[in-house]
Design a protein around this motif. Structure first.
Motif, mmCIF file in Angstrom:
data_model
loop_
_atom_site.group_PDB
_atom_site.id
_atom_site.type_symbol
_atom_site.label_atom_id
_atom_site.label_comp_id
_atom_site.label_asym_id
_atom_site.label_seq_id
_atom_site.Cartn_x
_atom_site.Cartn_y
_atom_site.Cartn_z
ATOM 1 N N ALA A 1 0.850 -1.194 0.000
ATOM 2 C CA ALA A 1 0.000 0.000 0.000
ATOM 3 C C ALA A 1 0.881 1.237 0.000
ATOM 4 C CB ALA A 1 -0.926 0.010 1.215
ATOM 5 N N ASN A 2 0.384 2.269 -0.641
ATOM 6 C CA ASN A 2 1.070 3.557 -0.668
ATOM 7 C C ASN A 2 0.016 4.642 -0.499
ATOM 8 O OD1 ASN A 2 2.505 5.893 -1.215
ATOM 9 N ND2 ASN A 2 3.692 4.973 -2.872
ATOM 10 N N LEU A 3 0.054 5.347 0.610
ATOM 11 C CA LEU A 3 -0.893 6.423 0.907
ATOM 12 C C LEU A 3 -0.127 7.738 0.905
ATOM 13 C CD1 LEU A 3 -2.703 4.654 3.897
ATOM 14 C CD2 LEU A 3 -3.248 4.495 1.458
ATOM 15 N N HIS B 1 0.080 12.116 0.554
ATOM 16 C CA HIS B 1 -0.608 13.371 0.870
ATOM 17 C C HIS B 1 0.239 14.538 0.360
ATOM 18 C CE1 HIS B 1 -3.116 10.909 3.515
ATOM 19 N NE2 HIS B 1 -1.985 10.380 3.970
ATOM 20 N N ASN C 1 -4.337 13.964 -2.620
ATOM 21 C CA ASN C 1 -4.181 12.754 -1.823
ATOM 22 C C ASN C 1 -4.371 11.552 -2.745
ATOM 23 O OD1 ASN C 1 -4.317 13.889 1.171
ATOM 24 N ND2 ASN C 1 -5.979 14.865 0.027
ATOM 25 N N SER C 2 -3.682 10.470 -2.433
ATOM 26 C CA SER C 2 -3.832 9.267 -3.243
ATOM 27 C C SER C 2 -3.694 8.037 -2.362
ATOM 28 C CB SER C 2 -2.786 9.223 -4.365
ATOM 29 O OG SER C 2 -1.474 9.064 -3.828
ATOM 30 N N SER C 3 -4.311 6.949 -2.801
ATOM 31 C CA SER C 3 -4.193 5.679 -2.082
ATOM 32 C C SER C 3 -4.055 4.554 -3.094
ATOM 33 C CB SER C 3 -5.404 5.440 -1.181
ATOM 34 O OG SER C 3 -6.581 5.273 -1.945
ATOM 35 N N TYR C 4 -3.099 3.682 -2.853
ATOM 36 C CA TYR C 4 -2.834 2.539 -3.726
ATOM 37 C C TYR C 4 -2.752 1.291 -2.862
ATOM 38 C CZ TYR C 4 -0.268 -0.690 -6.765
ATOM 39 O OH TYR C 4 0.129 -1.793 -7.491
ATOM 40 N N HIS C 5 -3.525 0.266 -3.231
ATOM 41 C CA HIS C 5 -3.499 -1.015 -2.536
ATOM 42 C C HIS C 5 -3.345 -2.116 -3.583
ATOM 43 C CE1 HIS C 5 -4.886 0.720 1.315
ATOM 44 N NE2 HIS C 5 -5.600 1.530 0.543
ATOM 45 N N ASP D 1 -7.177 8.653 -6.487
ATOM 46 C CA ASP D 1 -6.586 9.945 -6.131
ATOM 47 C C ASP D 1 -7.577 11.056 -6.443
ATOM 48 O OD1 ASP D 1 -6.475 10.266 -8.882
ATOM 49 O OD2 ASP D 1 -4.328 9.981 -9.027
#
Length: 302
Positions: free
Chosen positions: A44-46, A48, A92-96, A123
């Protein structure tokens, strides 16, 4: 022209802030029979304070004040034209992802490395390399509408590489005692590189921007299901990839309700094949015959 951060809605001090991210990884490895290594991993990569590519005009008319035409007097600062904020860092972004890797170390003439990734990337700021015009914001004052699947979201991806010594030859499993037969049929090596992945996501915008707020784009309204059967002939897929009847013009001065990126584009399938054989000339010299076939099945990738 310099404006105060309060006027721009900047919660910081107006300076460009550095992005920061949280990285999470967890993996399990297990050895299987046949000299196989299986690895399953979660990543995961969160992030900001992500900077938006390009710039945004902050001297736009608020959507609730938009009318049938663009009116300079309705701008927040009517004495100025466009005022650009370069690469604002409000994103902001979120990768799972779930990652499965199979590694067969070289044995019995075979080596295989395969990797499959199942992921989701969300994102609220577009990047420079997103598909179509999805990398433009619809309104500076409605940035909350830009949170969606990223234009770089690739849901499925499989890559594999294989090297195989064909078992026919004087020193291989199927021995050839005849020198002529060995020269023709023995000692061949096969190589394969395979890439399979689903397509990136994109949005739908109006060809004529009639939002009338001095913005870059106006998105369409979604009024139906845009998906069409995936098992149609390829010629039909090329002619019409999604249903255009699912979209309508929002109206003058109206924000479109479609997400920034939600339609999945065409995927990719590519196979590169190599076939080679080495001929010994002397103890220290050899001659190699090699054939390489890129995109061996001649498949167009749109």
């Amino acid at each position: 022209v310099r404006f105060s951060p309060e006027l721009l809605g900047d919660p910081g001090n107006g300076a460009q802030r550095n992005v920061y991210a949280h990285h999470v990884t967890f993996s399990i490895q297990h050895t299987l029979p046949g000299n196989l290594l299986l690895e399953t991993a979660y990543a995961a990569n969160l992030a900001h304070r992500v900077g938006m590519s390009g710039s945004i005009n902050i001297n736009q008319i608020r959507p609730e004040n938009a009318g049938a035409r663009q009116d300079q007097t309705r701008r927040p600062f009517p004495q100025y034209g466009n005022v650009s904020w370069v690469s604002p860092d409000w994103g902001n972004s979120s990768y799972h992802s779930l990652n499965i890797k199979v590694d067969k170390r070289f044995s019995r003439g075979l080596n295989v490395l395969a990797n499959y990734t199942w992921s989701k990337f969300i994102d609220d700021v577009p990047s420079l390399y997103e598909a179509g015009r999805a990398n433009l914001l619809q309104s500076y004052y409605a940035r909350q509408l830009d949170k969606s699947l990223s234009g770089n979201d690739i849901r499925h991806r499989l890559s594999a590489a294989l090297v195989y010594e064909l078992p026919v030859g004087a020193t291989r499993m199927v021995r050839t005692s005849n020198r002529f037969v060995d020269t023709i049929a023995g000692g061949w090596n096969l190589g394969l590189i395979c890439e399979l992945q689903s397509g990136p996501h994109f949005g739908v915008t109006e060809a004529s921007n009639r939002l009338n707020t001095f913005s870059s784009i106006q998105r369409a309204h979604l009024v139906g299901d845009p998906t069409l059967p995936a098992d149609r002939p390829r010629s039909q897929l090329v002619t019409q990839y999604f249903s255009t009847n699912a979209f309508a013009f929002p109206g003058d001065g109206v924000l479109g309700n479609t997400p920034r990126a939600f339609l999945e584009g065409p995927g990719l399938a590519n196979f590169d094949v190599s076939l080679l054989k080495s001929f010994a000339i002397s103890e220290h010299k050899s001659f190699e015959l090699r054939g390489e076939f890129f995109n061996a099945f001649n498949r167009p990738n749109f």
